[in-house]
Each structure stands twice: as C-alpha cells, then as structure tokens.
Motif scaffolding. Structure first.
Motif, PDB file in Angstrom:
ATOM      1  N   GLU A 130       1.693 -13.924  -7.262  1.00 55.77           N
ATOM      2  CA  GLU A 130       0.269 -13.601  -7.381  1.00 55.77           C
ATOM      3  C   GLU A 130      -0.035 -12.277  -6.687  1.00 55.77           C
ATOM      4  OE1 GLU A 130      -4.144 -15.475  -6.373  1.00 55.77           O
ATOM      5  OE2 GLU A 130      -2.356 -16.657  -5.921  1.00 55.77           O
ATOM      6  N   ALA A 131       0.547 -12.071  -5.506  1.00 53.06           N
ATOM      7  CA  ALA A 131       0.370 -10.806  -4.786  1.00 53.06           C
ATOM      8  C   ALA A 131       0.932  -9.657  -5.613  1.00 53.06           C
ATOM      9  CB  ALA A 131       1.043 -10.873  -3.418  1.00 53.06           C
ATOM     10  N   ALA A 132       2.063  -9.902  -6.278  1.00 52.96           N
ATOM     11  CA  ALA A 132       2.667  -8.871  -7.127  1.00 52.96           C
ATOM     12  C   ALA A 132       1.743  -8.539  -8.293  1.00 52.96           C
ATOM     13  CB  ALA A 132       4.028  -9.347  -7.629  1.00 52.96           C
ATOM     14  N   SER A 133       1.174  -9.560  -8.896  1.00 58.41           N
ATOM     15  CA  SER A 133       0.273  -9.350 -10.028  1.00 58.41           C
ATOM     16  C   SER A 133      -0.972  -8.565  -9.607  1.00 58.41           C
ATOM     17  CB  SER A 133      -0.132 -10.705 -10.605  1.00 58.41           C
ATOM     18  OG  SER A 133      -1.096 -10.555 -11.603  1.00 58.41           O
ATOM     19  N   LYS A 134      -1.526  -8.894  -8.447  1.00 53.42           N
ATOM     20  CA  LYS A 134      -2.743  -8.221  -7.968  1.00 53.42           C
ATOM     21  C   LYS A 134      -2.482  -6.795  -7.503  1.00 53.42           C
ATOM     22  CE  LYS A 134      -5.512 -12.160  -6.612  1.00 53.42           C
ATOM     23  NZ  LYS A 134      -6.373 -12.705  -5.589  1.00 53.42           N
ATOM     24  N   SER A 135      -1.273  -6.529  -6.987  1.00 57.73           N
ATOM     25  CA  SER A 135      -0.993  -5.214  -6.408  1.00 57.73           C
ATOM     26  C   SER A 135      -0.262  -4.265  -7.341  1.00 57.73           C
ATOM     27  CB  SER A 135      -0.173  -5.371  -5.125  1.00 57.73           C
ATOM     28  OG  SER A 135       1.118  -5.873  -5.434  1.00 57.73           O
ATOM     29  N   GLY A 136       0.412  -4.801  -8.344  1.00 54.56           N
ATOM     30  CA  GLY A 136       1.222  -3.946  -9.209  1.00 54.56           C
ATOM     31  C   GLY A 136       2.596  -3.656  -8.629  1.00 54.56           C
ATOM     32  N   LEU A 137       2.942  -4.317  -7.533  1.00 54.85           N
ATOM     33  CA  LEU A 137       4.252  -4.181  -6.903  1.00 54.85           C
ATOM     34  C   LEU A 137       5.099  -5.386  -7.304  1.00 54.85           C
ATOM     35  CD1 LEU A 137       2.936  -3.310  -3.322  1.00 54.85           C
ATOM     36  CD2 LEU A 137       3.876  -1.687  -4.982  1.00 54.85           C
ATOM     37  N   SER A 138       6.405  -5.291  -7.167  1.00 52.40           N
ATOM     38  CA  SER A 138       7.240  -6.440  -7.496  1.00 52.40           C
ATOM     39  C   SER A 138       7.192  -7.457  -6.358  1.00 52.40           C
ATOM     40  CB  SER A 138       8.685  -6.016  -7.758  1.00 52.40           C
ATOM     41  OG  SER A 138       9.362  -5.764  -6.540  1.00 52.40           O
ATOM     42  N   HIS A 139       7.349  -8.726  -6.702  1.00 51.33           N
ATOM     43  CA  HIS A 139       7.329  -9.766  -5.672  1.00 51.33           C
ATOM     44  C   HIS A 139       8.500  -9.601  -4.706  1.00 51.33           C
ATOM     45  CE1 HIS A 139       9.983 -11.613  -8.676  1.00 51.33           C
ATOM     46  NE2 HIS A 139      10.498 -12.304  -7.674  1.00 51.33           N
ATOM     47  N   ALA A 140       9.636  -9.131  -5.211  1.00 54.48           N
ATOM     48  CA  ALA A 140      10.814  -8.915  -4.352  1.00 54.48           C
ATOM     49  C   ALA A 140      10.539  -7.801  -3.341  1.00 54.48           C
ATOM     50  CB  ALA A 140      12.036  -8.587  -5.197  1.00 54.48           C
ATOM     51  N   TYR A 141       9.887  -6.721  -3.794  1.00 53.66           N
ATOM     52  CA  TYR A 141       9.580  -5.610  -2.888  1.00 53.66           C
ATOM     53  C   TYR A 141       8.574  -6.041  -1.816  1.00 53.66           C
ATOM     54  CZ  TYR A 141       8.162  -1.007  -1.211  1.00 53.66           C
ATOM     55  OH  TYR A 141       7.881   0.079  -0.413  1.00 53.66           O
ATOM     56  N   ILE A 142       7.570  -6.829  -2.213  1.00 51.08           N
ATOM     57  CA  ILE A 142       6.598  -7.319  -1.236  1.00 51.08           C
ATOM     58  C   ILE A 142       7.313  -8.148  -0.168  1.00 51.08           C
ATOM     59  CG2 ILE A 142       4.614  -8.861  -0.880  1.00 51.08           C
ATOM     60  CD1 ILE A 142       3.613  -7.944  -3.676  1.00 51.08           C
ATOM     61  N   ARG A 143       8.242  -9.001  -0.598  1.00 54.38           N
ATOM     62  CA  ARG A 143       8.982  -9.814   0.376  1.00 54.38           C
ATOM     63  C   ARG A 143       9.831  -8.920   1.281  1.00 54.38           C
ATOM     64  NH1 ARG A 143       8.365 -13.405   3.834  1.00 54.38           N
ATOM     65  NH2 ARG A 143      10.240 -14.515   4.389  1.00 54.38           N
ATOM     66  N   ASP A 144      10.459  -7.887   0.713  1.00 52.52           N
ATOM     67  CA  ASP A 144      11.237  -6.951   1.537  1.00 52.52           C
ATOM     68  C   ASP A 144      10.338  -6.294   2.587  1.00 52.52           C
ATOM     69  OD1 ASP A 144      13.535  -7.522   0.132  1.00 52.52           O
ATOM     70  OD2 ASP A 144      13.631  -5.595  -0.925  1.00 52.52           O
ATOM     71  N   LEU A 145       9.121  -5.918   2.196  1.00 53.23           N
ATOM     72  CA  LEU A 145       8.178  -5.317   3.153  1.00 53.23           C
ATOM     73  C   LEU A 145       7.832  -6.303   4.265  1.00 53.23           C
ATOM     74  CD1 LEU A 145       5.737  -3.447   0.737  1.00 53.23           C
ATOM     75  CD2 LEU A 145       7.469  -2.426   2.221  1.00 53.23           C
ATOM     76  N   GLU A 146       7.677  -7.552   3.906  1.00 53.67           N
ATOM     77  CA  GLU A 146       7.361  -8.569   4.914  1.00 53.67           C
ATOM     78  C   GLU A 146       8.534  -8.780   5.874  1.00 53.67           C
ATOM     79  OE1 GLU A 146       4.242 -11.141   2.129  1.00 53.67           O
ATOM     80  OE2 GLU A 146       6.238 -11.955   2.546  1.00 53.67           O
ATOM     81  N   LEU A 147       9.746  -8.630   5.358  1.00 60.37           N
ATOM     82  CA  LEU A 147      10.944  -8.774   6.202  1.00 60.37           C
ATOM     83  C   LEU A 147      11.308  -7.462   6.904  1.00 60.37           C
ATOM     84  CD1 LEU A 147      13.073 -10.939   3.751  1.00 60.37           C
ATOM     85  CD2 LEU A 147      11.898 -11.715   5.833  1.00 60.37           C
ATOM     86  N   GLU A 148      10.628  -6.372   6.490  1.00 61.21           N
ATOM     87  CA  GLU A 148      10.842  -5.025   7.034  1.00 61.21           C
ATOM     88  C   GLU A 148      12.245  -4.485   6.777  1.00 61.21           C
ATOM     89  OE1 GLU A 148       9.126  -4.113  10.924  1.00 61.21           O
ATOM     90  OE2 GLU A 148       8.032  -6.021  10.837  1.00 61.21           O
ATOM     91  N   ARG A 149      12.876  -4.982   5.720  1.00 62.50           N
ATOM     92  CA  ARG A 149      14.196  -4.469   5.359  1.00 62.50           C
ATOM     93  C   ARG A 149      14.450  -4.707   3.880  1.00 62.50           C
ATOM     94  NH1 ARG A 149      17.910  -8.621   4.778  1.00 62.50           N
ATOM     95  NH2 ARG A 149      17.141 -10.604   5.578  1.00 62.50           N
ATOM     96  N   ASN A 150      15.262  -3.828   3.303  1.00 57.71           N
ATOM     97  CA  ASN A 150      15.700  -3.985   1.928  1.00 57.71           C
ATOM     98  C   ASN A 150      16.818  -5.021   1.938  1.00 57.71           C
ATOM     99  OD1 ASN A 150      17.350  -3.640  -0.440  1.00 57.71           O
ATOM    100  ND2 ASN A 150      16.268  -1.722  -0.813  1.00 57.71           N
TER     101      ASN A 150
END
Length: 168
Positions: A23-43
């Motif tokens: 849902e966050a990916a849909s609202k932001s236009g970012l991928s859900h995987a990238y959002i999770r990477d940002l939350e973990l602060e690492r690729n």
C-alpha cells in the motif's frame, strides 16, 4: 551535509504504521522492496548502507502525510537551526494562483491575469514551499504541477481535463 539521525529507518517504518508495504508502494510510487530497504537502512542485495534522496523523501512525505521539511531534517539534508531562522519561506499570493509548475530551478505560477517565474534559491525554500502548498489546498496533479483546488470547477480524470472557475 549533516548526518542522518540514528534510527531513521525505524522512524520511516513508524510513519508507515499499519499500512502494508504494498500500500505504501502504491501511494508513493516507490517499490515495496525499496521502502523496506529504506526502513532497514541498507540494500538487502548488496548489504550497503542507503539513504533516501530528497525526491524519495517527498514521495514518502506525500504517502505518509508527514512534513517534507521535517523528513529532510531527520534525513540529514537540512539543519534544524536553519529551519528555525527562516520565518517566511516563499511568499506568493497563493489564494490567487490557479496552478503552479515546478522545475528543478524555478517555479511558474499561473493566475487569471498572467504567469510569473520565480527562481528557487535553495532546497530549504523548496521544502518550505511544498509544505505551504499542502496547507493552502493545492493538490499535486502531475510530477511537476500543483493545482489550487479552490479554483477547480470540475475534473474529468478519464480525459485528463481540469476545468477552473471563471471568477476568483
């Protein structure tokens, strides 16, 4: 450039709250995987530390309905002291503006009597200005167009047509 505050990824995760990654990916236009990477602060593929760009932060700000300026500060792009020193970010006659086009170096605002270009002097000015637009009933209609909803007569999304009122 300032350092991103410790725990920024957890902070982003808390902003997402109960919203799913998809849902966050849909609202932001970012991928859900990238959002999770940002939350973990690492690729997770390379295990390298990552930091969101200002453009990414704007997308997250819109999706999470959180102040872009505050996100920029927490990510280490703006200093809190400099934010507090600026009392009037960018003063335009927002109530008279029909719509605004934003480029990387300037914005063009359109009123019933004409158009005017204004240079964007700093990232701080830009982030304050975006916050100001949200407070004055402007809606992002395209990647670089914000429309003053108080001047909209009707909108036909299928045709991509927006009709503005005749009188101010």
């Amino acid at each position: 450039m300032m350092k991103q505050f410790e725990g920024f990824g957890k902070f982003l995760e808390s902003l997402r709250g109960k919203m799913s990654l998809r849902e966050a990916a849909s609202k932001s236009g970012l991928s859900h995987a990238y959002i999770r990477d940002l939350e973990l602060e690492r690729n997770r593929s390379t295990n390298e530390k990552i930091k969101p760009s200002p453009v990414t932060l704007k997308k997250l700000s819109d999706a999470y309905k959180y102040s872009y300026t505050e996100l920029m500060e927490k990510a280490g792009y703006l200093e809190k002291e400099s934010i507090e020193c600026v009392r009037s970010p960018l003063s335009l006659p927002l109530e008279d503006i029909l719509y605004i086009e934003i480029s990387s170096t300037e914005l063009t605002y359109h009123t019933r009597i004409g158009n005017r270009k204004v240079p964007m002097l700093s990232l701080l000015d830009f982030s304050h200005f975006l916050d100001q637009l949200e407070e004055h009933d402007f809606k992002k209609m395209d990647a670089d167009v914000f429309v003053n909803l108080s001047h909209v007569k009707s909108y036909q999304p299928k045709e991509g047509k927006l009709f503005l009122t005749r009188s101010v």
